[in-house]
Design a protein around this motif. Structure first.
Motif: not given
Length: 331
Positions: A232-233, A236-238
């Motif tokens: 979830e973290k 991720t690219w974000d």
């Protein structure tokens, strides 16, 4: 103190997820120690602009992991010759940014191996004026992690190849290259030593410093939660890159606490985007300060008025508020 077994995982995204999971979920009644070795990767500081810290072509060619950590500071290169350590303790204002407290037992072990190690600058362990370790911290307000990396036998050439080192950082330290100011621990050892043996010696030394000492293996459910956090973290690219902000004003300055790099987008006289990058260490989330400055008129008196009740040092460390205002709105 309890030593967390990471089951020899070398994926940096999983190891950073394990570290954060332990920080936020393990008992506040105990202090914890975690060791891990990562596959070739670049670990980005929480407040850095990833797109400007890495050599994209080289990263793609070598298929390096690029992962953002939760603590501040600068980008570092990890590989199998790099041993990482994390101390997880209760938050203590006297311990925040007190790297001496957490590096002291590590330095003691290094000295026992014949290295004239000492803490220098903001957060570096050095031997003969060469950096062998960098450290960083993060606090939730209740718990904190103090972690660092030990250059044991890493490929130092990759440090230069993988990272785009800013000229301001090189010039401010008076060095011509990164390679000239970092070194491996193996360069100072009289007898050859494998990193697994070094890890064992370091752990034994830390055992002596923190008796009683026990080891802990995560349960199946705990590992499941760590993998979820990774997915979830840290996958991720974000999180690892984030969107590059739109800006028409860029202002940066190197302070004693590190570099502060501002990207400001002003439209019709008001701040519409405000992003702060850098390798500084702070207690409060920098996003809070960024949001505070949104939709404010880009005028010095408005900025000064807005920041009256703000404790700037909570975000950057020892930076004068007036100097920060000059950086935001210098002419």
């Amino acid at each position: 103190m309890i030593f967390i077994e990471n089951e020899n995982h070398t994926n940096p995204r999983l190891n950073l997820a394990l570290e954060e999971y332990a920080l936020r979920n393990f008992s506040a009644e105990q202090d914890y120690l975690l060791f891990y070795i990562n596959e070739p990767s670049i670990i980005i500081g929480r407040n850095q602009n990833t797109l400007e810290e890495i050599n994209h072509e080289y990263v793609d060619e070598k298929k390096l992991h690029v992962v953002r950590r939760i603590s501040g500071g600068g980008a570092v290169y990890h590989d199998f010759g790099n041993l990482n350590f994390s101390f997880i303790t209760n938050h203590d204002i006297k311990s925040l940014n007190n790297f001496k407290k957490f590096t002291a037992p590590v330095i003691k072990v290094l000295k026992s191996l014949g290295l004239d190690a000492e803490l220098k600058g903001r957060n570096d362990i050095q031997v003969e004026e060469k950096k062998i370790s960098g450290t960083a911290q993060f606090s939730t307000g209740k718990r904190m992690v103090s972690h660092g990396t030990l250059l044991f036998n890493t490929d130092l050439g990759e440090v230069v190849n993988a990272l785009n080192v800013k000229m301001s950082k090189i010039e401010s330290k008076g060095h011509k290259s990164v390679r000239s100011r970092v070194a491996n621990i193996t360069e100072f050892l009289e007898d050859p030593l494998h990193i697994t043996d070094f890890r064992k010696l370091l752990l034994e030394g830390l055992y002596e410093e923190n008796e009683p000492f026990e080891s802990y293996r995560l349960t199946t459910d705990e590992w499941k939660a760590v993998h979820e956090l990774k997915k979830e973290k840290y996958d991720t690219w974000d999180w690892n890159y984030g969107r590059s902000p739109k800006f028409n004003i860029q202002r940066s300055k190197r302070f004693a606490v590190g570099e502060i790099d501002l990207r400001i987008f002003v439209k019709k006289g008001k701040i519409k985007e405000f992003k702060i990058f850098g390798d500084f260490f702070g207690k409060e989330p920098i996003e809070n300060l960024e949001n505070l400055l949104m939709d404010v008129r880009y005028e010095k008196e408005d900025i000064v008025d807005l920041l009256k009740a703000v404790e700037i040092k909570e975000y950057f460390g020892d930076v004068d508020k007036g100097e920060f205002v000059e950086l935001v709105y210098g002419r």
